[in-house]
Design a protein around this motif. Structure first.
Motif: not given
Lengths: 731, 160
Positions: A350, A679, A684, A696, A700, A702, B59-61, B63-68
């Motif tokens: 991070e 990551k 996912v 990332i 910000g 991805i 996918v979107m960031n 707060r540091g996590a990659v989420i679909p």
């Protein structure tokens, strides 16, 4: 509770087994230093002790036999000839197998176990009594009468009165020790009077149930030696306040106390002397029947034996600590839960992302002079990188234990195939990420088994070929510019190319008239479902071998290569990334998307012009680079992305696949080269062809981290080119 | 039940009513239990996943996590949403993982008495039956309650 103690035991077993292996390897290499033998003896003994506590009878029985042979060796009654060394190595393997079986609840090969036990028995001169081992067998089993075997000590035992003040700390109860059993053990030695001292016991309402308030005053009249009496308390050493006063003269008492202290509190370097009594005492404490004569308990040399204060004893984390000394003195280490380290790694990841975000935002500020900020930012970046490297170094571990296990695999494989091989390890101190080490175990096992089974020839064939009849497999690890290189090199017959090709044709992997280069034939070994073994041996040859190896290595972000010279041997080279969390990547844009290509796979980058592009067939295009033609793979097309505008990909990244094939990846533009945090996309979405992971970026957003190998595989152009070439080769 | 437990009216109301967040997708009103929702964010462009089906936007960031991010409209077989800044991403937790759902806009929080939830009447669409847990009438409009576990299958199967 008992589960976690048992876990700790198995963890310790692993370390102890490593120490054993290490010692045996040293002995095999001709190092007959008594301290090496002692170290192994202690390691095996500790395993036995722990196993006894958990009632692991098979393990205890085996460790006991093993240890007894070692006792013979260290008291110079047995010569370490090569035959014995081989037996000891095999026994050490069996000991590991038993530990594994005990831990994972698996089965052991009884016949093999019995054979080894019988072989070990041949080296044990005296009649071996059956040993019964009870969990924490302090109470029931009779104590050893060291009196008749101690050479230098008083020969005829005489009654002595010991006044023992025993005050357990609360930690003692925390480890599951029970004073009752200690007293029972003492009672077995002679006449025992127990008096409870409950003076410190507070009122009921002020009582802390987890505190220890009680103390006991014991009077023991026994013929046993002081060391035997002390040994009863060995398991609670450091967990209680203990004083033992004998009727004997004051000097003897000082000696004995010093001896005890030296056992547990002296630093490793000076603690070599008291090991014999420590081991003897431990045996006695475990309530074991006398096996081989012990060395007489030697009082610790006086100059070193300053009685340590009680607090120091209490602060010693385990009674074991004094016995784990090794030659040269090990560096102090810290055992930390992996999860804590991983949390730190995530936080550092991070931090790196945060840095790039900060940098980007500062660059976007409407301020003309940002030099000062940029200097500070540069410092921030360097610090972040330092922390990152430091954290990764925590996870990094030497490959030594892995390599030592491999020695065992080679021994097993050799004996199963009737070949003689030795494994030579190089660069065992090379440090690699823990996960990499864990996940390398299976592939390496496979390669080594194959090397013994298929690579190394039978001894008679080797003699005919003018080689030493002992096959040599060299396993080496080294760091090579940001990656780890692991090489497995055998001096066997090399890949039997005509046979490999014939099998590939039989299995329909290649067309019958295909003309392949030597390297291409060698790489057929990695093809799924390929197996050269004529019959399925229990070693290798299940036909799942090498492609599984390849997948495991690719799964770690690595590559595997094979090179072979007929008659001289084969070499497998595994190249792995140094870390799994961060990598250097080239930031490119493809169809308006920002993506990252791993630097390691890029050979060179260039801006293309029209005259460099040559068409081949209907839709194949080749890029000419200094006279060489390389197929072009359009990344956007391969990923199924479409450019909005009619723009052309004008920048090429020349990459090299593991088969040595080159391909030019066409991208729109190159932006930057930077460190990115990996990551995982696991969970996912499913596996995406062409994409290895995500990262990332500073803004910000991805970005996908590309996997050049699979992009090329998915690209119609490159694939078509490959087929065309095959076809043209074939015709 | 009420009599046995002897709760006050206030408590009974809390115990029985659940709160739902209602939102629109392709002009239709849907809702999700408020406890299923982690947060609601304004739409911002996502990173496209190559070879992804039409209802997976990318996918979107977070707060540091990659989420679909899924397009609910496309998921329901309606037309694909032209995502803009006016749209919202509802971050929910399915199978223990955060997942973003693109919706047109969020309407309000409604309190629903479980007794008022009607079963989905049989319609000639398998997907609809699976994805809609029930329907409810609120302010004379029909609000569809989404069966989240059915809409977002376990992560391993999403792309297959």
């Amino acid at each position: 509770m008992s589960g976690s103690i048992q876990d700790t035991f198995f963890e310790e077993c692993e370390e102890l087994l490593e120490a054993t292996d290490e010692g045996l390897t040293a002995i095999e290499g001709g190092d007959h230093d008594p301290e090496v033998v002692n170290a192994i003896f202690r390691a095996v003994h500790s395993i036995k002790g722990g196993a006894g506590a958990f009632g692991l009878d098979d393990l205890v029985a085996f460790a006991h036999r093993f240890e007894t042979v070692f006792d013979e060796v260290r008291s110079n009654r047995l010569e370490l000839d090569p035959k014995l060394v081989q037996l000891l190595l095999r026994s050490s393997d069996q000991l590991s197998a038993l530990v594994e079986a005990a831990r994972d609840g698996g089965q052991i090969d009884e016949a093999h176990n019995d054979t080894l036990l019988a072989a070990l028995d041949e080296y044990i001169p005296e009649e071996e009594e059956d040993l019964t081992f009870e969990p924490m067998g302090l109470g029931a089993a009779p104590m050893v009468d060291l009196g008749d075997i101690g050479g230098g000590e008083p020969a005829e035992p005489q009654e002595e009165t010991y006044r023992i003040r025993f005050q357990p700390l609360k930690e003692m109860y925390g480890t599951g020790n029970e004073p009752f059993f200690l007293f029972q053990a003492l009672k077995d030695m002679g006449e025992l009077t127990v008096k409870l001292d409950d003076n410190e016991l507070p009122g009921f309402d002020a009582m802390d149930t987890s505190e220890a308030y009680l103390a006991w005053d014991l009077v023991l009249v026994t013929k046993e030696l002081r060391s035997v009496v002390e040994a009863v308390f060995e398991f609670v050493e450091g967990l209680c306040e203990l004083s033992i006063e004998g009727d004997g003269d004051a000097e003897a008492e000082a000696n004995a106390l010093a001896n005890l202290d030296a056992m547990f509190s002296t630093p490793p370097a000076t603690a070599a002397a008291p090991t014999a009594p420590a081991a003897a005492a431990a045996d006695a404490a475990e309530g074991e029947a006398p096996s081989a004569p012990f060395e007489p308990p030697v009082p610790a040399p006086k100059p070193e034996a300053k009685p340590a204060p009680a607090e120091e004893k209490a602060s010693a984390p385990k009674a074991e600590s004094g016995k784990q000394e090794q030659r040269g003195g090990p560096k102090p280490t810290l055992r930390v839960e992996l999860e804590r380290v991983d949390r730190l790694i995530n936080a550092v990841g991070e931090l790196i992302i945060n840095h790039s975000m900060l940098a980007q935002q500062i660059a976007n500020l409407p301020v003309s002079d940002t030099r000062d900020v940029e200097t500070e930012l540069e410092g921030f970046k360097n610090l972040a990188r330092d922390i990152q490297e430091g954290v990764m170094a925590i996870r990094a571990q030497p490959v030594k234990p892995l390599f030592q296990r491999m020695a065992r695999i080679v021994r097993e494989a050799s004996s199963a195939t009737g070949k003689t091989c030795k494994l030579v390890n190089e660069g065992e101190n090379t440090e690699v990420d823990k996960t990499v080490i864990e996940r390398l175990s299976d592939p390496l096992t496979h390669i080594l088994r194959n090397a013994v089974d298929h690579g190394i020839e039978k001894p008679e064939d080797r003699t005919t070929a003018g080689k030493s009849n002992i096959g040599e497999i060299r396993l080496s690890a080294s760091h090579r510019s940001g990656s780890v290189c692991i090489e497995i090199k055998d001096d066997g017959a090399g890949v039997n190319r005509p046979r490999v090709k014939q099998i590939a044709i039989e299995k329909g992997l290649i067309p019958e008239n295909a003309e392949l280069t030597d390297a291409e034939i060698d790489n057929l070994l990695f093809a799924p479902g390929f197996s050269t073994a004529k019959e399925v041996s229990n070693l290798s040859g299940r036909g799942v071998g090498m492609d599984v190896v390849k997948n495991a290595v690719t799964g770690l972000g690595g590559r595997i290569n094979i090179s072979s010279t007929p008659g001289k041997g084969s070499t497998f080279t595994i190249i792995l990334p140094l870390t799994l969390a961060v990598m250097d990547g080239m930031v490119v844009s493809v169809a308006d998307q920002t993506m990252v290509v791993p630097i390691t796979s890029i050979v060179e980058t260039m801006r293309g012009s029209d005259d460099m592009i040559n068409s081949l067939g209907a839709d194949g295009t080749l890029l000419s680079i200094r006279g060489n033609f390389v197929p072009i793979c359009d990344v956007a097309g391969s990923l199924g992305l479409y450019r909005e505008s009619d723009q052309q990909a004008g920048v090429y990244l020349l990459v090299e696949t593991e088969t040595g094939q080159r391909c030019a990846l066409a991208v729109d533009d190159i932006h930057d080269q930077r460190q990115v945090v990996i990551k995982s996309l696991d969970g996912v979405c499913g596996e995406i062809a062409g994409v290895a992971a995500a990262t990332i970026l500073g803004d910000g957003k991805i970005a996908m981290i590309l996997d050049p190998e699979s992009i090329i595989a998915a690209s119609p152009t490159a694939a078509a080119f490959d087929t065309e070439r095959r076809m043209s080769n074939a015709s | 039940m009420q009599a046995e437990v002897k709760q006050t009216d206030q408590e009974v109301k809390h115990a029985e009513h659940s709160e739902f967040v209602s939102f629109t997708v392709a002009g239709q009103a849907f809702c999700l239990k408020i406890t299923q929702i982690r947060e609601i964010r304004r739409w911002s462009p996502v990173t496209i996943l190559p070879h992804a089906p039409a209802d997976v936007l990318g996918v979107m960031n977070l707060r540091g996590a990659v989420i679909p991010i899924y397009d609910l409209s496309a998921r329901f077989g309606l037309q694909q949403t032209e995502a803009s800044e006016r749209n919202v991403v509802i971050v929910v937790s399915v199978h223990g993982k955060p997942v973003g759902l693109l919706a047109e806009s969020v309407s309000e929080i409604i309190s629903i008495n479980p007794d008022d939830i009607q079963d989905t009447p049989p319609v000639d669409s398998r997907n609809t039956m699976e994805y809609i847990q029930g329907i409810i009438s609120h302010d004379d409009t029909m609000v569809r309650i989404i069966n989240l576990d059915a809409v977002i299958s376990a992560p391993e199967q999403v792309m297959l």
